[in-house]
Design a protein around this motif. Structure first.
Motif, PDB file in Angstrom:
ATOM      1  N   HIS A   3       0.842  -1.192   0.000  1.00  0.00           N
ATOM      2  CA  HIS A   3       0.000   0.000   0.000  1.00  0.00           C
ATOM      3  C   HIS A   3       0.878   1.243   0.000  1.00  0.00           C
ATOM      4  O   HIS A   3       1.683   1.466   0.902  1.00  0.00           O
ATOM      5  CB  HIS A   3      -0.903   0.008   1.249  1.00  0.00           C
ATOM      6  CG  HIS A   3      -1.821   1.182   1.309  1.00  0.00           C
ATOM      7  ND1 HIS A   3      -2.864   1.356   0.434  1.00  0.00           N
ATOM      8  CD2 HIS A   3      -1.840   2.257   2.152  1.00  0.00           C
ATOM      9  CE1 HIS A   3      -3.498   2.476   0.722  1.00  0.00           C
ATOM     10  NE2 HIS A   3      -2.893   3.054   1.773  1.00  0.00           N
ATOM     11  N   ASP A   4       0.735   2.041  -1.068  1.00  0.00           N
ATOM     12  CA  ASP A   4       1.487   3.293  -1.193  1.00  0.00           C
ATOM     13  C   ASP A   4       2.983   3.090  -1.003  1.00  0.00           C
ATOM     14  O   ASP A   4       3.663   3.850  -0.304  1.00  0.00           O
ATOM     15  CB  ASP A   4       0.981   4.323  -0.164  1.00  0.00           C
ATOM     16  CG  ASP A   4      -0.428   4.794  -0.483  1.00  0.00           C
ATOM     17  OD1 ASP A   4      -0.837   4.713  -1.664  1.00  0.00           O
ATOM     18  OD2 ASP A   4      -1.119   5.253   0.452  1.00  0.00           O
ATOM     19  N   GLY A   5       3.507   2.048  -1.617  1.00  0.00           N
ATOM     20  CA  GLY A   5       4.936   1.797  -1.555  1.00  0.00           C
ATOM     21  C   GLY A   5       5.416   1.244  -0.232  1.00  0.00           C
ATOM     22  O   GLY A   5       6.633   1.218   0.028  1.00  0.00           O
ATOM     23  N   LYS A   6       4.492   0.792   0.626  1.00  0.00           N
ATOM     24  CA  LYS A   6       4.865   0.219   1.914  1.00  0.00           C
ATOM     25  C   LYS A   6       4.369  -1.219   2.009  1.00  0.00           C
ATOM     26  O   LYS A   6       3.357  -1.587   1.417  1.00  0.00           O
ATOM     27  CB  LYS A   6       4.272   1.039   3.062  1.00  0.00           C
ATOM     28  CG  LYS A   6       4.772   2.466   3.137  1.00  0.00           C
ATOM     29  CD  LYS A   6       4.095   3.207   4.280  1.00  0.00           C
ATOM     30  CE  LYS A   6       4.577   4.660   4.350  1.00  0.00           C
ATOM     31  NZ  LYS A   6       3.907   5.394   5.444  1.00  0.00           N
ATOM     32  N   GLU A  17       4.587  -6.298  -5.758  1.00  0.00           N
ATOM     33  CA  GLU A  17       4.345  -5.330  -6.830  1.00  0.00           C
ATOM     34  C   GLU A  17       4.670  -5.927  -8.192  1.00  0.00           C
ATOM     35  O   GLU A  17       4.015  -5.608  -9.196  1.00  0.00           O
ATOM     36  CB  GLU A  17       5.174  -4.068  -6.574  1.00  0.00           C
ATOM     37  CG  GLU A  17       4.709  -3.286  -5.352  1.00  0.00           C
ATOM     38  CD  GLU A  17       5.586  -2.083  -5.050  1.00  0.00           C
ATOM     39  OE1 GLU A  17       6.749  -2.063  -5.537  1.00  0.00           O
ATOM     40  OE2 GLU A  17       5.123  -1.174  -4.333  1.00  0.00           O
ATOM     41  N   LYS A  49      -2.170  -6.886  -4.514  1.00  0.00           N
ATOM     42  CA  LYS A  49      -2.511  -5.823  -3.556  1.00  0.00           C
ATOM     43  C   LYS A  49      -2.556  -6.355  -2.129  1.00  0.00           C
ATOM     44  O   LYS A  49      -2.052  -5.724  -1.200  1.00  0.00           O
ATOM     45  CB  LYS A  49      -3.872  -5.211  -3.931  1.00  0.00           C
ATOM     46  CG  LYS A  49      -4.279  -4.045  -3.056  1.00  0.00           C
ATOM     47  CD  LYS A  49      -5.567  -3.405  -3.585  1.00  0.00           C
ATOM     48  CE  LYS A  49      -5.924  -2.171  -2.761  1.00  0.00           C
ATOM     49  NZ  LYS A  49      -7.155  -1.520  -3.271  1.00  0.00           N
ATOM     50  N   GLN A  89      -3.982  -5.737  -7.773  1.00  0.00           N
ATOM     51  CA  GLN A  89      -3.913  -4.279  -7.785  1.00  0.00           C
ATOM     52  C   GLN A  89      -4.961  -3.648  -8.702  1.00  0.00           C
ATOM     53  O   GLN A  89      -5.568  -2.649  -8.352  1.00  0.00           O
ATOM     54  CB  GLN A  89      -2.523  -3.827  -8.268  1.00  0.00           C
ATOM     55  CG  GLN A  89      -1.431  -4.068  -7.262  1.00  0.00           C
ATOM     56  CD  GLN A  89      -1.412  -3.016  -6.162  1.00  0.00           C
ATOM     57  OE1 GLN A  89      -2.251  -2.128  -6.141  1.00  0.00           O
ATOM     58  NE2 GLN A  89      -0.462  -3.119  -5.255  1.00  0.00           N
TER      59      GLN A  89
END
Length: 507
Positions: free
Chosen positions: A48-51, A69, A74, A120
């Motif tokens: 989530h958001d690069g975390k 990714e 997701k 995603q």
């Protein structure tokens, strides 16, 4: 359960080992460690958001985050005490390279109902409700847009022992458990109970195993799967159940599969299963074999393909029909094969190609007619022996051999009277010796005689060749003639006769 950081590190370590085909033992150990962490409580892993989030807690884990990714994952929801087969499939999918299907789509077919994946970009259906006997933890309960994670077919050697052991302990059948079993086990189940209630699930798992076997060029496994299913189908009498088999086989059969099977059809250990699979394909199987026959570069390869064709009722007729093909090399290949296998039914079609523009075709046709050697081949062979090309006439002579060619003796004698090429003439004489019939030997005796004193005296080389042919015939009349020639006035003939008799005595 361990802390989110500890779990993320263990998951990443397990995933790394799944990507290393040489680390099987470490993979098994780490797999047990990871699944042990999940005995009591489930977990969610999300990007989530690069975390990287584990149970909604941000943790360090760049490698695992990159992997999620990479596959456009997701979120992964894993319940407490998840089925080991589903965990194995999840890890295997994440370890592999992305394919045409995403992980959720690839793995859904295994029937997994506990472990779920959310992608995603796309949402794939709603997972089935988990069995009431082992409810997932609230945290692991998938959302309405989650997708069940399915399995990838594989060899039994790739399955960690812990997964196999878990399956063996299960008293009931489930698609997920079936996905962890070897091809041999599943085929044996079909053989023992071809009308069983779980046939559809077993066929689905075998279908996925077949896909992987085809991609990895494991032809032996491909043949085992399809031949096993065809044999099971033959045992089924119920119409609805037979439709299940028919649909499964229709999905499996492809030109690539038939080509793979055709290429092993002449192997002694594979021949029976290969012919079974090709016969089940009917005309499609014949078409693939004929395509391979056209392209086969050597006579040995063509012979193997033809042996497969002759095991199919449609094969011989189609092969003979190909003698009228527009491409010269196809006609040549088929003609060579027809002669190699003594295909008498091909004689009329061969005869039609004696007027072919390409000398290479006529050479193959002449050789084929001579090798077939039947009475029906005699007249076409007579025409071949008058061909304008000495090479064609030579092939006609070289192909003759054995007592089965008795009907060809007189065409050869007639050709001798017209032949002007000494090399071809020599081969015609030797061909008569290989035939060895009464008519052939009588002609050889005549050729071996010196002829008149002033006119018609025969060359010594021709007479010596006739002596060699009499040795090949080895009939009483031939031996008697050789004995009479041991004191011939021509030294070359005399020596040839003495050598021939000595050779016959040694034999």
């Amino acid at each position: 359960m361990a802390t989110p950081e500890h779990f993320a590190a263990s998951f990443a370590r397990t995933l790394d080992l799944f990507r290393d085909p040489g680390a099987k033992e470490e993979q098994k150990t780490q797999f047990r460690t990871l699944t042990g962490m999940l005995k009591v409580e489930g977990v969610t892993i999300a990007a989530h958001d690069g975390k990287l989030l584990v149970n909604d807690t941000a943790v360090d884990g760049d490698t695992l985050l990159q992997r999620l990714e990479f596959h456009s994952v997701k979120e992964i929801a894993i319940p407490a005490d998840p089925p080991l087969g589903e965990m194995f499939e999840l890890l295997r999918g994440l370890a592999a390279q992305p394919g045409e299907e995403d992980i959720a789509s690839r793995l859904r077919a295994s029937g997994a109902t506990r472990v779920s994946v959310r992608m995603q970009t796309f949402v794939f259906g709603t997972p089935l409700a988990p069995p009431s006997a082992a409810p997932p933890s609230p945290r692991a309960n998938p959302g309405p847009d989650a997708a069940a994670a399915p399995s990838v077919a594989r060899d039994a050697d790739d399955i960690p022992d812990i997964v196999r052991e878990s399956t063996a302990q299960s008293s009931g059948f489930s698609p997920a458990a079936a996905a962890t079993r070897s091809t041999g086990d599943l085929i044996a189940q079909l053989k023992d109970n071809p009308d069983g209630p779980h046939v559809g699930d077993v066929l689905a798992v075998l279908g996925r195993q077949l896909e992987v076997a085809m991609k990895t060029k494991r032809t032996t496994q491909v043949l085992t799967i399809v031949a096993g299913i065809v044999r099971a189908e033959q045992q089924v009498s119920d119409a609805s159940r037979r439709r299940q088999y028919s649909i499964a086989l229709k999905r499996m059969y492809s030109k690539a599969l038939l080509e793979a099977i055709a290429n092993v059809a002449d192997h002694p250990t594979d021949r029976e299963d290969a012919l079974l699979v090709l016969r089940r394909a009917g005309e499609d199987g014949v078409e693939v074999l004929l395509d391979l026959l056209v392209a086969a570069p050597t006579i040995d390869e063509r012979r193997g393909i033809f042996m497969a064709l002759t095991g199919m009722k449609e094969g011989t007729d189609q092969l003979v029909h190909m003698l009228g093909h527009r491409q010269w090399f196809v006609v040549r290949n088929v003609a060579e094969l027809a002669g190699e296998l003594g295909l008498e039914v091909a004689v009329p079609a061969l005869a039609q190609q004696l007027e072919h523009d390409d000398e290479r075709v006529r050479k193959a046709v002449a050789l084929a007619l001579a090798k077939i050697g039947s009475s029906s081949a005699a007249e076409p062979l007579r025409r071949a022996l008058r061909d304008k090309s000495a090479e064609v006439r030579m092939q006609a002579a070289l192909g003759v051999g054995g007592r089965k060619s008795n009907a060809l003796a007189m065409p050869l004698v007639a050709a001798m009277e017209e032949e002007e090429d000494e090399t071809v003439e020599r081969e015609l004489i030797l061909a008569l010796g290989r035939i060895g019939s009464t008519a052939a030997v009588q002609a050889l005796i005549k050729f071996a005689q010196p002829g008149g004193r002033l006119f018609g005296r025969k060359p010594a080389a021709l007479r010596a060749t006739a002596v060699e042919a009499l040795r090949l015939a080895a009939t009483p009349a031939a031996v008697g003639t050789l004995e009479g020639l041991t004191d011939d006035g021509d030294k070359q003939v005399r020596n040839a006769a003495q050598s021939a008799l000595a050779d016959l005595k040694r034999k």
